[in-house]
Design a protein around this motif. Sequence first.
Motif, PDB file in Angstrom:
ATOM      1  N   ASP A 138       0.815  -1.215   0.000  1.00  0.00           N
ATOM      2  CA  ASP A 138       0.000   0.000   0.000  1.00  0.00           C
ATOM      3  C   ASP A 138       0.849   1.267   0.000  1.00  0.00           C
ATOM      4  O   ASP A 138       0.320   2.374  -0.061  1.00  0.00           O
ATOM      5  N   ILE A 139       2.155   1.111   0.140  1.00  0.00           N
ATOM      6  CA  ILE A 139       3.020   2.293   0.150  1.00  0.00           C
ATOM      7  C   ILE A 139       3.671   2.418  -1.222  1.00  0.00           C
ATOM      8  O   ILE A 139       4.390   1.516  -1.656  1.00  0.00           O
ATOM      9  N   PRO A 140       3.409   3.500  -1.944  1.00  0.00           N
ATOM     10  CA  PRO A 140       4.011   3.654  -3.260  1.00  0.00           C
ATOM     11  C   PRO A 140       5.521   3.847  -3.146  1.00  0.00           C
ATOM     12  O   PRO A 140       6.017   4.332  -2.120  1.00  0.00           O
ATOM     13  N   GLN A 141       6.235   3.426  -4.192  1.00  0.00           N
ATOM     14  CA  GLN A 141       7.687   3.631  -4.197  1.00  0.00           C
ATOM     15  C   GLN A 141       7.969   5.097  -4.498  1.00  0.00           C
ATOM     16  O   GLN A 141       7.765   5.559  -5.612  1.00  0.00           O
ATOM     17  N   ILE A 142       8.371   5.821  -3.483  1.00  0.00           N
ATOM     18  CA  ILE A 142       8.646   7.245  -3.650  1.00  0.00           C
ATOM     19  C   ILE A 142      10.080   7.497  -3.211  1.00  0.00           C
ATOM     20  O   ILE A 142      10.509   6.991  -2.174  1.00  0.00           O
ATOM     21  N   ALA A 143      10.807   8.235  -4.016  1.00  0.00           N
ATOM     22  CA  ALA A 143      12.209   8.489  -3.702  1.00  0.00           C
ATOM     23  C   ALA A 143      12.313   9.374  -2.461  1.00  0.00           C
ATOM     24  O   ALA A 143      11.498  10.280  -2.272  1.00  0.00           O
ATOM     25  N   PRO A 144      13.281   9.106  -1.583  1.00  0.00           N
ATOM     26  CA  PRO A 144      13.481   9.983  -0.422  1.00  0.00           C
ATOM     27  C   PRO A 144      13.710  11.415  -0.885  1.00  0.00           C
ATOM     28  O   PRO A 144      14.402  11.648  -1.883  1.00  0.00           O
ATOM     29  N   GLY A 145      13.099  12.355  -0.170  1.00  0.00           N
ATOM     30  CA  GLY A 145      13.231  13.764  -0.524  1.00  0.00           C
ATOM     31  C   GLY A 145      12.073  14.288  -1.346  1.00  0.00           C
ATOM     32  O   GLY A 145      11.871  15.501  -1.424  1.00  0.00           O
ATOM     33  N   ALA A 146      11.268  13.361  -1.939  1.00  0.00           N
ATOM     34  CA  ALA A 146      10.136  13.818  -2.744  1.00  0.00           C
ATOM     35  C   ALA A 146       8.972  14.225  -1.851  1.00  0.00           C
ATOM     36  O   ALA A 146       8.851  13.772  -0.714  1.00  0.00           O
ATOM     37  N   ASP A 147       8.116  15.086  -2.362  1.00  0.00           N
ATOM     38  CA  ASP A 147       6.938  15.511  -1.617  1.00  0.00           C
ATOM     39  C   ASP A 147       5.895  14.406  -1.614  1.00  0.00           C
ATOM     40  O   ASP A 147       5.653  13.764  -2.633  1.00  0.00           O
ATOM     41  N   VAL A 148       5.273  14.177  -0.433  1.00  0.00           N
ATOM     42  CA  VAL A 148       4.204  13.175  -0.344  1.00  0.00           C
ATOM     43  C   VAL A 148       3.049  13.754   0.459  1.00  0.00           C
ATOM     44  O   VAL A 148       3.193  14.755   1.185  1.00  0.00           O
ATOM     45  N   TRP A 149       1.900  13.148   0.311  1.00  0.00           N
ATOM     46  CA  TRP A 149       0.737  13.513   1.123  1.00  0.00           C
ATOM     47  C   TRP A 149       0.396  12.383   2.065  1.00  0.00           C
ATOM     48  O   TRP A 149       0.369  11.224   1.676  1.00  0.00           O
ATOM     49  N   LEU A 150       0.154  12.767   3.333  1.00  0.00           N
ATOM     50  CA  LEU A 150      -0.327  11.794   4.316  1.00  0.00           C
ATOM     51  C   LEU A 150      -1.808  12.074   4.533  1.00  0.00           C
ATOM     52  O   LEU A 150      -2.200  13.199   4.840  1.00  0.00           O
ATOM     53  N   SER A 151      -2.647  11.022   4.384  1.00  0.00           N
ATOM     54  CA  SER A 151      -4.091  11.218   4.529  1.00  0.00           C
ATOM     55  C   SER A 151      -4.637  10.295   5.613  1.00  0.00           C
ATOM     56  O   SER A 151      -4.110   9.203   5.830  1.00  0.00           O
ATOM     57  N   TRP A 152      -5.682  10.751   6.311  1.00  0.00           N
ATOM     58  CA  TRP A 152      -6.356   9.899   7.299  1.00  0.00           C
ATOM     59  C   TRP A 152      -7.794  10.339   7.469  1.00  0.00           C
ATOM     60  O   TRP A 152      -8.150  11.490   7.170  1.00  0.00           O
ATOM     61  N   SER A 153      -8.654   9.414   7.886  1.00  0.00           N
ATOM     62  CA  SER A 153     -10.054   9.755   8.125  1.00  0.00           C
ATOM     63  C   SER A 153     -10.145  10.688   9.315  1.00  0.00           C
ATOM     64  O   SER A 153      -9.440  10.502  10.320  1.00  0.00           O
TER      65      SER A 153
END
Lengths: 287, 338
Positions: free
Chosen positions: B312-327
């Motif tokens: 469930d965790i996409p392969q994202i390079a360290p340092g890239a911007d990501v979004w954390l989402s939760w209900s």
Amino acid sequence: MAEITATGDRRRLIAMLSPAYLWLTVAVFLPLSAMLFFSVLTALPQDGPDWSLTLQNYRLFLTDPVYATLLWKSLQLGLTVTVICILIGYPCALVLARTIRGRARETLFLLVILPFWSNSLVRIFSWAIVLRGNGVLELGLNAVLPFDVSLNLMFTTHAVVIGLVHSYLPYVILTSYLALQAIDDDIIDAARSIGAGTLTILWRLLLPLSLPGLLAGAVLVFVPVVGSFMEPRILGGRMGTYYGTVIEDQFVAVYNWPLGAALSFILLAVVLLILTLTSPILRKARL
Amino acid sequence: MSRVDVTAVTKHFGTSKALDDVSITFDDGGFFALLGPSGSGKTTLLRTIAGFHFPDSGSIRIGEREVQRVPVEKRDIGMMFQNYALFPNMSVADNIGFGLRVRKVGAAEERRRVAEALELVQLGHLGQRRPSQLSGGQRQRVALARAIVTRPRVLLLDEPLSALDKTLRVDMQLELRRIQREVGITTIFVTHDQEEALTLSDRIGILKDGRIVQVGPPREVYERPVDAFAASFLGEANWLPPSRVAGLELPCRSGAGSFAVRPEALSVATVPAPGKNAIQGRMSQHVFAGAMATCLVDIDGSYWKVIARDRDIPQIAPGADVWLSWSAADTIAVPTPA
């Protein structure tokens, strides 16, 4: 390769152990061998050329009942002193190890080993001052009590026992204390949590778990007391003739070293015999 | 079996306060875990219930009986210790029978109940061994059998599993739970292992500085901690910086000023999930651990932890911007610590 290492190890082992064995040889084995040799002579070689080998010294122990009687008296003395030391020392160790904490324990411990730091001869003469008629103890009691007491303990068996108990009590306290304080507090707590009272804990847990220490202390008292001569001589006076004093006489007064040496070896044999005979019982008690 | 009521108990050791006005009820037949960091007073509370300490003030009832001045040996409790505390000079059977012998139940009855207890902890064949001949897990069982063979009113456990290795510990946890259910005894259990507390108990009490912070069923305490300490101590919590609060849908609880999200409630993506709370951060680390994985995401200089299935965790390079989402419902709200 392994063999070379093994011989290297062995050489190192010998190198490291040799001082200890050398010391044992010089301090224990040589004197004992000399004594064993003396014990089978008719006279000391340096006293004259006409000496020969004999078992007469050992035979004397069997033919003259005075030696066996004195040995029996000394064994009884050893037993009495050991029992009294246990009766006084074990409760002391128990209180010291299980009840008292912190500073007070250190202070009391110091008081227990303090007698070790004074010369034993001085200690015995101090007892003479305390115990003699019109001595410190009698004066003190008379000052407190409304009626006159005349103790006159000096030159009695009691005086000898008191002096010996005082000298050897620390051994029982120290060995019992070490065994008692090694017992995990949680074991005692666990016993209490399932309903055991103080006496049950003492009888079923503390005593059996500390028995090895108590027995070690008892042996440390019994063995030297059986051969003791200083306390009996000074505090016992005319009553103070024991097996140990007879041996001492052979060496310093009568100058019959062969007999003294033979008597010493008989004592050694008897003590070893007693320890061997009692060890199965003691081992059983430990389980 | 009895319920245990602790009411307004305070206990000092010298000048330090070990228990500060503690009131707590342990239900009849329940399995209750006392949880807290070292020095929180959890062991003191247990030992005060056991009777090793008397409280300075307050009362303790076991069933209908006031016991705060009753010594341990008269309280009719069973207790298990961290290092088992078996009697080394006795056989296993004698260890277990010790409490029965103290109660003078008679030799035949003692033998019957010891055999029964050995059977219960599955050590039927080891009665004649000595404790030194047993493994850690077996000693554990002997200690348990010894504690319950007298049918005490309450069973007290002082970190009983902490000396075992991990696999053995999990086995013993299940075993402990089975035996506790079978015997139906009120059990109070001290631990610093939060996972153990969550799996074993039906109620949890969290202590801090000699005070009860929160009491409740494990799920309730985990999902609705009353303060920041409870939230961080039981499970992990990612704290929302005040500067990031704007625009998020947050629960309105009176006095609530700090918000947190559990690591397993978060999902990671390159875009915010629709209809959910989301904040942006920078990917820092992705730690693969088989089925599960842990991500660390940098949010304004503090790291948020995400625990999810690795797929469930996409392969994202360290340092890239990501979004954390939760209900929004997964947000934990507690009062801001003073």
